[in-house]
Design an enzyme around this catalytic site. Structure first.
Site, PDB file in Angstrom:
ATOM      1  N   ASN A  71       2.977   5.114 -12.990  1.00 20.68           N
ATOM      2  CA  ASN A  71       3.203   6.437 -12.429  1.00 20.68           C
ATOM      3  C   ASN A  71       3.818   6.377 -11.041  1.00 20.68           C
ATOM      4  O   ASN A  71       3.593   7.248 -10.222  1.00 20.68           O
ATOM      5  CB  ASN A  71       1.890   7.213 -12.405  1.00 20.68           C
ATOM      6  CG  ASN A  71       1.398   7.494 -13.797  1.00 20.68           C
ATOM      7  OD1 ASN A  71       2.152   8.013 -14.609  1.00 20.68           O
ATOM      8  ND2 ASN A  71       0.182   7.127 -14.096  1.00 20.68           N
ATOM      9  N   HIS A 100      10.178 -14.694   1.994  1.00 20.75           N
ATOM     10  CA  HIS A 100      10.971 -15.681   2.720  1.00 20.75           C
ATOM     11  C   HIS A 100      10.090 -16.878   3.056  1.00 20.75           C
ATOM     12  O   HIS A 100       8.890 -16.733   3.290  1.00 20.75           O
ATOM     13  CB  HIS A 100      11.506 -15.085   4.029  1.00 20.75           C
ATOM     14  CG  HIS A 100      12.567 -14.062   3.814  1.00 20.75           C
ATOM     15  ND1 HIS A 100      13.855 -14.385   3.490  1.00 20.75           N
ATOM     16  CD2 HIS A 100      12.534 -12.713   3.875  1.00 20.75           C
ATOM     17  CE1 HIS A 100      14.574 -13.288   3.377  1.00 20.75           C
ATOM     18  NE2 HIS A 100      13.783 -12.256   3.599  1.00 20.75           N
ATOM     19  N   LYS A 169     -18.215  -3.371  -5.746  1.00 18.94           N
ATOM     20  CA  LYS A 169     -19.267  -3.463  -6.755  1.00 18.94           C
ATOM     21  C   LYS A 169     -18.622  -3.841  -8.074  1.00 18.94           C
ATOM     22  O   LYS A 169     -17.417  -4.059  -8.142  1.00 18.94           O
ATOM     23  CB  LYS A 169     -20.063  -2.168  -6.863  1.00 18.94           C
ATOM     24  CG  LYS A 169     -19.307  -0.972  -7.405  1.00 18.94           C
ATOM     25  CD  LYS A 169     -20.191   0.257  -7.382  1.00 18.94           C
ATOM     26  CE  LYS A 169     -19.939   1.121  -8.589  1.00 18.94           C
ATOM     27  NZ  LYS A 169     -20.850   2.240  -8.684  1.00 18.94           N
TER      28      LYS A 169
END
Length: 186
Positions: A71, A100, A169
């Site tokens: 999205n 880089h 968690k």
């Protein structure tokens, strides 16, 4: 990518950028089709029914699973990105697979690049504005909170957030695997 795919991709991108701000009489679906077509042309392997709902940019070596939803995703660099099935992203997410080389022959960096590989498991959900850098493995069922910068591996079923992203968690694994076994996917 073959020469024919490159030519088709350039034509599709030209059409997309020409009509990006144009108000379609059919709503937003024509742009979704064009974005999804670009992903199909760019990816080395793509699963069933990809969906690209927001402005997205794809490059590099992409392997996309089934039923993935983007999205507003930017995958930048020539590294390898593997995404499992049922992946969902929020808007303005970014995966960077090329940097880089700063410990080369010039400063601040030389003209060579370091390429990274990113692997994302099944049923992973990115919130808005998630950034993934480095060689990272994101485990199955993980949830990445909005605004997080993922620069280390994420365990399966972990909920992570912050900069750098840390485990907040874990999901209820028993519940997660039960829903997965029953085929209850969004």
């Amino acid at each position: 990518m073959s020469v024919i795919n490159i030519i088709i991709l350039k034509i599709v991108r030209a059409i997309y950028f020409r009509y990006c701000s144009f108000k379609w009489k059919y709503g937003r679906w024509p742009m979704i089709w064009v974005r999804t077509l670009i992903l199909i042309l760019v990816a080395k392997k793509i699963g069933k029914k990809p969906f690209v709902g927001g402005p997205s940019f794809f490059m590099g070596e992409l392997y996309i699973g089934d039923y993935c939803n983007f999205n507003g995703m930017k995958i930048i660099g020539d590294g390898k990105v593997t995404i499992g099935n049922y992946f969902h992203s929020g808007i303005e997410c970014m995966i960077i697979t090329q940097n880089h080389r700063y410990e080369g022959t010039e400063i601040p960096y030389d003209s060579e690049f370091e390429y990274k590989n990113v692997t994302i498991g099944d049923c992973v959900w990115f919130g808005n504005r998630v950034t993934v850098v480095n060689d990272v493995n994101i485990g199955e069922g993980a949830i990445i909170a909005a605004g997080s910068v993922v620069c280390h591996d994420v365990p399966a079923c972990a909920i992570v957030g912050g900069n750098p992203a840390k485990v907040i968690k874990y999901r209820d694994k028993e519940h997660y695997y039960k829903l997965k076994a029953e085929g209850k996917f969004h």
